[in-house]
Design a protein around this motif. Structure first.
Motif: not given
Length: 94
Positions: A3-4, A9-13, A44-50, A78-84
């Motif tokens: 979705n998002h 795309d380049i995700p960031q905190m 955690g493994e996904i987010l530390k790479r964002c 799926q996690f990126l969508d949830t985090a977004y």
């Protein structure tokens, strides 16, 4: 399904959240003014790479290199969508 975020795309905190390892909790956490979110190891493994530099495709490639036996692409999206949706991450401005 995705979705998002797309592969390019380049995700960031988001600036209101801080991602860090919390020794006392034994896990990665997201800190924000109202509290803290404890993350499971995969999150955690996904987010530390964002980091605002790597595209989603690069993040997935790095995760596949670190965890070669895991089928993880759908889980990452799926996690990126949830985090977004939780406003933890956003798209890096072009």
């Amino acid at each position: 399904m995705h979705n998002h975020f797309t592969a390019d795309d380049i995700p960031q905190m988001a600036p209101t959240f801080r991602f860090q390892w919390e020794e006392a909790q034994g896990c990665h956490v997201i800190l924000y003014p109202e509290g803290m979110v404890k993350l499971n190891p995969a999150a955690g493994e996904i987010l530390k790479r964002c980091d605002g530099k790597a595209s989603v495709a690069i993040i997935i490639d790095k995760l596949k290199a670190a965890f070669p036996d895991a089928e993880l692409e759908a889980d990452v999206y799926q996690f990126l969508d949830t985090a977004y949706d939780n406003q933890w991450i956003r798209h890096k401005p072009a």
